[in-house]
Motif scaffolding. Structure first.
Motif, PDB file in Angstrom:
ATOM      1  N   THR A 189     -14.520  -2.173   7.770  1.00 38.43           N
ATOM      2  CA  THR A 189     -14.442  -1.251   6.681  1.00 38.43           C
ATOM      3  C   THR A 189     -13.818  -0.024   6.821  1.00 38.43           C
ATOM      4  O   THR A 189     -13.283   0.248   8.119  1.00 38.43           O
ATOM      5  N   LEU A 190     -13.315   0.648   5.894  1.00 37.35           N
ATOM      6  CA  LEU A 190     -12.690   1.933   6.160  1.00 37.35           C
ATOM      7  C   LEU A 190     -13.509   2.811   6.982  1.00 37.35           C
ATOM      8  O   LEU A 190     -13.087   3.583   7.966  1.00 37.35           O
ATOM      9  N   ALA A 191     -14.877   2.851   6.936  1.00 39.61           N
ATOM     10  CA  ALA A 191     -15.752   3.811   7.925  1.00 39.61           C
ATOM     11  C   ALA A 191     -15.512   3.349   9.428  1.00 39.61           C
ATOM     12  O   ALA A 191     -15.135   4.068  10.281  1.00 39.61           O
ATOM     13  N   ASP A 192     -15.365   1.946   9.654  1.00 39.28           N
ATOM     14  CA  ASP A 192     -15.303   1.534  10.998  1.00 39.28           C
ATOM     15  C   ASP A 192     -14.005   2.275  11.676  1.00 39.28           C
ATOM     16  O   ASP A 192     -13.836   2.582  12.537  1.00 39.28           O
ATOM     17  N   LEU A 193     -12.749   2.128  10.779  1.00 36.95           N
ATOM     18  CA  LEU A 193     -11.590   2.523  11.070  1.00 36.95           C
ATOM     19  C   LEU A 193     -11.473   3.944  11.219  1.00 36.95           C
ATOM     20  O   LEU A 193     -10.622   4.398  12.007  1.00 36.95           O
ATOM     21  N   ALA A 194     -12.318   4.601  10.568  1.00 41.05           N
ATOM     22  CA  ALA A 194     -12.080   6.007  10.441  1.00 41.05           C
ATOM     23  C   ALA A 194     -12.818   6.621  11.538  1.00 41.05           C
ATOM     24  O   ALA A 194     -12.359   7.645  12.397  1.00 41.05           O
ATOM     25  N   PHE A 214      -7.935 -11.055   7.355  1.00 46.36           N
ATOM     26  CA  PHE A 214      -8.541 -10.052   8.047  1.00 46.36           C
ATOM     27  C   PHE A 214      -7.359  -9.070   8.275  1.00 46.36           C
ATOM     28  O   PHE A 214      -7.389  -7.686   8.289  1.00 46.36           O
ATOM     29  N   VAL A 215      -6.205  -9.570   8.688  1.00 48.06           N
ATOM     30  CA  VAL A 215      -5.019  -8.538   9.259  1.00 48.06           C
ATOM     31  C   VAL A 215      -4.623  -7.766   7.874  1.00 48.06           C
ATOM     32  O   VAL A 215      -4.508  -6.532   7.697  1.00 48.06           O
ATOM     33  N   GLU A 216      -4.464  -8.532   6.398  1.00 50.45           N
ATOM     34  CA  GLU A 216      -4.163  -7.679   5.227  1.00 50.45           C
ATOM     35  C   GLU A 216      -5.125  -6.713   4.947  1.00 50.45           C
ATOM     36  O   GLU A 216      -4.748  -5.583   4.470  1.00 50.45           O
ATOM     37  N   ALA A 217      -6.426  -7.014   5.034  1.00 53.32           N
ATOM     38  CA  ALA A 217      -7.504  -6.018   4.656  1.00 53.32           C
ATOM     39  C   ALA A 217      -7.540  -4.878   5.874  1.00 53.32           C
ATOM     40  O   ALA A 217      -7.408  -3.661   5.187  1.00 53.32           O
ATOM     41  N   ALA A 218      -7.261  -5.197   7.102  1.00 46.36           N
ATOM     42  CA  ALA A 218      -7.336  -4.094   7.888  1.00 46.36           C
ATOM     43  C   ALA A 218      -6.087  -3.122   7.738  1.00 46.36           C
ATOM     44  O   ALA A 218      -6.022  -1.898   7.777  1.00 46.36           O
ATOM     45  N   ALA A 219      -4.926  -3.786   7.445  1.00 47.61           N
ATOM     46  CA  ALA A 219      -3.743  -2.994   7.134  1.00 47.61           C
ATOM     47  C   ALA A 219      -3.873  -2.045   6.174  1.00 47.61           C
ATOM     48  O   ALA A 219      -3.483  -0.995   6.027  1.00 47.61           O
ATOM     49  N   ASP A 220      -4.577  -2.601   4.927  1.00 47.99           N
ATOM     50  CA  ASP A 220      -4.660  -1.828   3.724  1.00 47.99           C
ATOM     51  C   ASP A 220      -5.494  -0.703   3.943  1.00 47.99           C
ATOM     52  O   ASP A 220      -5.314   0.606   3.626  1.00 47.99           O
ATOM     53  N   LEU A 221      -6.401  -0.924   4.775  1.00 50.31           N
ATOM     54  CA  LEU A 221      -7.382   0.208   5.176  1.00 50.31           C
ATOM     55  C   LEU A 221      -6.818   1.507   5.878  1.00 50.31           C
ATOM     56  O   LEU A 221      -6.958   2.554   5.840  1.00 50.31           O
ATOM     57  N   LEU A 222      -5.903   0.674   6.744  1.00 52.73           N
ATOM     58  CA  LEU A 222      -5.202   1.967   7.625  1.00 52.73           C
ATOM     59  C   LEU A 222      -4.376   2.655   6.614  1.00 52.73           C
ATOM     60  O   LEU A 222      -4.131   3.809   7.007  1.00 52.73           O
ATOM     61  N   LEU A 223      -3.712   2.170   5.945  1.00 53.14           N
ATOM     62  CA  LEU A 223      -2.765   2.856   5.066  1.00 53.14           C
ATOM     63  C   LEU A 223      -3.628   3.709   4.175  1.00 53.14           C
ATOM     64  O   LEU A 223      -3.214   4.939   4.033  1.00 53.14           O
ATOM     65  N   THR A 224      -4.781   3.523   3.857  1.00 51.16           N
ATOM     66  CA  THR A 224      -5.615   4.188   2.925  1.00 51.16           C
ATOM     67  C   THR A 224      -5.871   5.239   3.769  1.00 51.16           C
ATOM     68  O   THR A 224      -6.253   6.452   3.053  1.00 51.16           O
ATOM     69  N   LEU A 225      -6.192   5.294   4.970  1.00 46.85           N
ATOM     70  CA  LEU A 225      -6.547   6.490   5.770  1.00 46.85           C
ATOM     71  C   LEU A 225      -5.379   7.099   6.272  1.00 46.85           C
ATOM     72  O   LEU A 225      -5.500   8.271   6.953  1.00 46.85           O
ATOM     73  N   GLY A 226      -4.257   7.008   5.605  1.00 50.51           N
ATOM     74  CA  GLY A 226      -2.817   7.746   5.644  1.00 50.51           C
ATOM     75  C   GLY A 226      -1.925   7.344   6.752  1.00 50.51           C
ATOM     76  O   GLY A 226      -0.981   7.959   7.044  1.00 50.51           O
ATOM     77  N   HIS A 227      -2.315   6.282   7.625  1.00 49.76           N
ATOM     78  CA  HIS A 227      -1.152   5.951   8.630  1.00 49.76           C
ATOM     79  C   HIS A 227       0.121   5.269   7.845  1.00 49.76           C
ATOM     80  O   HIS A 227      -0.172   4.574   6.922  1.00 49.76           O
TER      81      HIS A 227
END
Length: 242
Positions: A189-194, A214-227
């Protein structure tokens, strides 16, 4: 200039069980040119009747002379992984070609903090980076988020249990959690990565490896966090895991 890749003989030196269905294989490859953490190799098997089967596997450890390590998960109905996980024994020989890949790599000269996000057997090239950091005596801070079904599927469990300065490890279980786990089972989740990664303003290098979804989901979450996209490096494999 790029070196032309050719097939080389690799003799199995040692086998270590990682889980009930995965094992690490240590090969001696005379004349091995060396490699970077994150690269992979092609493995070719040839049957007595001349039939060949070929698959790619990530290198699990940094360069060590003529020695390389692969960690392989048995894939039902696979052509290569069942042989590597159930049949091949020390002294047996296969063919190796590599190293392959130049984008999904980490080099000890880098000073940026690192976020490693692995799904299932996608931990393998990330473990090579962790080991390369240790081998080089680097103080660059690493944070690993390792997503897997349950604790019985953990690769490198004893090694990752050992405290290591500058390395933080978080397990994200998707099916069943061990007793006392604070995080409920579920997908990343976004919270996990944050919480488990580095903030985008720290300008970390992010490496994500695992099944395509998994990779597509994680990469999208990282982009959402501003990376920024240029700091997110991905390596994915298909449904079979080979």
């Amino acid at each position: 200039m790029r070196r032309r890749l050719t097939w080389q003989a690799a003799r199995l030196r040692e086998v270590r069980d990682e889980t009930a269905t995965a094992r690490t294989l240590v090969f001696d490859v005379p004349g091995w040119p060396g490699h970077l953490a994150g690269q992979h190799v092609d493995v070719r098997l040839t049957a007595d009747d001349g039939y060949t089967a070929q698959r790619s596997y990530s290198l699990a450890a940094p360069a060590d002379g003529d020695r390389i390590e692969l960690t392989v998960e048995a894939v039902p109905d696979g052509e290569v992984s069942p042989y590597l996980t159930e049949v091949v024994e020390p002294g047996d020989q296969i063919e190796i070609r590599g190293p392959v890949g130049g984008w999904f790599v980490w080099q000890p000269a880098s000073k940026a903090p690192v976020v490693l996000v692995g799904g299932g057997s996608g931990i393998v090239p990330l473990m090579a980076m962790i080991r390369a950091r240790r081998q080089a005596g680097s103080s660059v801070p690493f944070r690993l988020l390792y997503s897997l079904r349950d604790q019985d599927r953990r690769y490198y469990a004893p090694e990752l249990r050992q405290p290591e300065p500058g390395l933080d490890v978080a397990y994200l279980y998707t099916r069943a959690t061990p007793p006392g786990a604070a995080r409920p089972a579920g997908r990343i989740t976004l919270a996990d990565l944050a919480e488990g990664g580095w903030p985008a303003d720290f300008e970390p290098d992010c490496y994500v490896c695992g099944p395509t979804g998994f990779v597509e989901a994680a990469a999208d979450l990282l982009l959402t966090l501003g990376h920024p996209p240029e700091r997110i490096r991905t390596e994915r494999f298909g449904p079979t895991g080979d």
